[in-house]
Design an enzyme around this catalytic site. Structure first.
Site, PDB file in Angstrom:
ATOM      1  N   LYS A 286     116.275 -12.899  11.643  1.00  0.00           N
ATOM      2  CA  LYS A 286     117.369 -12.167  11.002  1.00  0.00           C
ATOM      3  C   LYS A 286     116.875 -10.828  10.424  1.00  0.00           C
ATOM      4  O   LYS A 286     117.652  -9.902  10.242  1.00  0.00           O
ATOM      5  CB  LYS A 286     118.021 -13.010   9.913  1.00  0.00           C
ATOM      6  CG  LYS A 286     118.521 -14.382  10.398  1.00  0.00           C
ATOM      7  CD  LYS A 286     119.983 -14.444  10.567  1.00  0.00           C
ATOM      8  CE  LYS A 286     120.549 -15.784  11.032  1.00  0.00           C
ATOM      9  NZ  LYS A 286     119.703 -16.673  11.828  1.00  0.00           N
TER      10      LYS A 286
HETATM   11  C1  LIG Z   1     119.961 -17.412  12.992  1.00  0.00           C
HETATM   12  C2  LIG Z   1     118.829 -18.091  13.706  1.00  0.00           C
HETATM   13  C3  LIG Z   1     118.963 -18.568  15.027  1.00  0.00           C
HETATM   14  C4  LIG Z   1     120.270 -18.483  15.788  1.00  0.00           C
HETATM   15  O1  LIG Z   1     120.583 -17.188  16.186  1.00  0.00           O
HETATM   16  P1  LIG Z   1     122.089 -16.811  16.601  1.00  0.00           P
HETATM   17  O2  LIG Z   1     122.082 -15.339  16.769  1.00  0.00           O
HETATM   18  O3  LIG Z   1     122.942 -17.240  15.431  1.00  0.00           O
HETATM   19  O4  LIG Z   1     122.401 -17.553  17.833  1.00  0.00           O
HETATM   20  C5  LIG Z   1     117.868 -19.147  15.627  1.00  0.00           C
HETATM   21  N1  LIG Z   1     116.692 -19.296  14.968  1.00  0.00           N
HETATM   22  C6  LIG Z   1     116.524 -18.858  13.708  1.00  0.00           C
HETATM   23  C7  LIG Z   1     115.225 -19.074  13.020  1.00  0.00           C
HETATM   24  C8  LIG Z   1     117.583 -18.231  13.021  1.00  0.00           C
HETATM   25  O5  LIG Z   1     117.407 -17.813  11.763  1.00  0.00           O
END
Ligand SMILES: *Cc1c(COP(=O)(O)O)cnc(C)c1O
Length: 494
Positions: free
Chosen positions: A109
């Site tokens: 993120k």
């Molecule tokens: C948010 C997240 C995901 C999922 O990603 P999306 O874009 O919501 O599909 C996968 N792994 C981690 C560690 C995340 O923080």
């Protein structure tokens, strides 16, 4: 290039879409037509991450000037990241891992939330918004910290994060309550995540509160993953990774690769799809789910059905039954038909399910859906550790496990790029338990040291910091006191 809503086709510029997040009709903003890269892989392979970011994002954020965009990029991708490469590609056991966890909160993120604050404040300026932007967020753990780290001390912004007081992990809580910055506050809520989210939504829709904010020079905005200010920075690392693979001779320029993405809200994998449209030769987009396999079932049957049991897994950021960004794909499958998409989304909100037509399903051929059980996820962690000495987190392990099923199911031997979304240090307990059950009785920080000894990877700054950091945010409130907490933090007259 403009953006249009997936529900009615109403249009906005990029900066307007970033400021609004969601369109007024409840739809998501999508590019009116998906842009193509205008420079070659030969050029891209010799660029820094920041330079690639400019080449990609200028295609999507067409109303930003060159200087504005370059400033946003320079502010975001700096020494907050623990490697100059920003998104390094590692080869382990014959597959490539794209490590997206080198930012301030050691998870993917950060790739978007480190630039969103600058995109937002620049958008505000461009649209003559004089108010300060107040980010209001409810978090179940991960997004809250990444948003706090991104917005801390960014001029022209404030951020307020609500989290369920007993509903996040001890490390996640410690990460949030130690957050520094004059413009941040973090508040524990006596309730669950749904209560926090409902409380936040209520405030977003409260006209009287909006009036009070305006009188004091503020306006709310959200940092959630449907904002195109989060989506477009995610296209960058697919372009960067492909150029790097060409540069090191892992793939001939023009030859396709497969990408494998651990998926929750469908934002990350949709960015890969946009990269493919931009001209990056991606053959198959492998969508990896955990036991909450609503997307796997969708790819198998064409039916999206959220009416099912919800599982808490070791990959909590993928414990999701409504993948909000999927709406952008549905809209494309429908041939950019807002009416068709709106009807399906109505069915989703009223019945919790919808089914796409056979023609729409035919357009899904670029995708392969798979899922991994908890056992398979743990096996993948153990296997990579034992055969390659490479320790992966549970989210990445879901992807690695699904990739194995994908590779076994076909004769396809194209290079694979597995997207690695979190540092194993963020999920130390699950990781260590997968490797050996003798770690069960140790504390979280003891496990950090064990993981360090075992993997040879030094403990990230993000973890070292919270060991000794003082708790700054001690406020806890009841669900019906959330608005008061906001008023108090912003010094609003009641
Ligand atoms: C948010 C997240 C995901 C999922 O990603 P999306 O874009 O919501 O599909 C996968 N792994 C981690 C560690 C995340 O923080």
């Amino acid at each position: 290039m403009n953006y249009k809503s997936t529900r009615s086709g109403i249009e906005a510029t990029a900066s307007e879409a970033i400021l609004k997040g969601l369109a007024d009709d409840g739809g998501l903003y999508v590019p009116a037509s998906l842009p193509k890269l205008d420079c070659s892989i030969e050029e891209l392979q010799n660029m820094s991450y920041q330079q690639v970011a400019y080449e990609v994002m200028k295609l999507f954020l067409t109303d930003f000037t060159e200087q504005e965009l370059k400033d946003c990029i320079a502010n975001a991708y700096d020494s907050k990241f623990d490697t100059q490469e920003i998104a390094p590609v590692k080869k382990e056991n014959g597959v490539y891992f794209l490590e997206l966890f080198h930012g301030s909160t050691i998870a993917f993120k950060d790739m978007a939330l480190s630039i969103l604050p600058y995109l937002l404040t620049t958008s505000a300026k461009k649209n003559h918004v004089e108010n300060d932007i107040v980010i209001l967020t409810a978090t179940s753990g991960d997004t809250g910290k990444a948003a706090l780290a991104g917005f801390a001390d960014v001029p022209g912004t404030k951020i307020i994060v609500f989290y369920p007081k007993d509903g996040v992990s001890p490390i996640q809580q410690k990460q949030m309550v130690t957050q520094q910055g004059d413009n941040v506050t973090v508040i524990g809520v006596d309730g669950n995540f749904d209560d926090c989210q409902t409380g936040v939504k209520k405030m977003f829709n409260d006209q009287a509160l909006a009036e009070c904010l305006r009188a004091e020079g503020y306006q709310f905005s959200s940092a959630n993953s449907i904002n195109i200010g989060r989506l477009t920075p995610q296209v960058v690392y697919y372009v960067y990774a492909y150029a790097q693979l060409v540069k090191r001779g892992a793939v001939q320029n023009g030859d396709p690769i497969n990408v494998v993405v651990p998926t929750g809200n469908f934002g990350n994998i949709l960015a890969a799809y946009y990269a493919k449209h931009a001209g990056i030769p991606i053959q198959t987009l492998v969508c990896a789910s955990n036991e909450n396999k609503v997307l796997f079932d969708f790819f198998e049957t064409g039916v999206y059905d959220r009416n099912r049991e919800f599982f808490l897994t070791s990959s909590p950021s993928m414990d999701i039954l409504i993948s909000s960004n999927l709406e952008r794909l549905i809209y494309m499958l429908a041939g950019d038909d807002a009416a068709v998409n709106t009807e399906l989304m109505r069915q989703l909100s009223e019945q919790g399910r919808y089914e796409i037509t056979p023609q729409m399903r035919q357009r899904l051929q670029d995708f392969y859906g798979g899922y991994a059980s908890e056992e398979e996820t743990a096996e993948a962690i153990k296997e990579y550790y034992e055969t390659a000495g490479y320790v992966i987190d549970p989210h990445t392990a879901v992807a690695a496990s699904v990739y194995k099923k994908f590779a076994d199911s076909q004769t396809d031997d194209k290079p694979a790029l597995i997207v690695s979304t979190a540092s194993p240090y963020k999920f130390t307990r699950s990781v260590m338990n997968a490797i050996d059950n003798r770690y069960d009785s140790k504390s979280d920080f003891e496990l950090v040291d064990e993981l360090c000894a075992l993997s040879g990877v030094s403990v990230p700054r993000a973890i070292e910091e919270i060991r000794s950091a003082p708790v700054i945010h001690k406020n806890v409130c009841a669900v019906d006191e959330m608005e008061n907490a906001v008023r108090k933090f912003l010094n609003l007259s009641v």
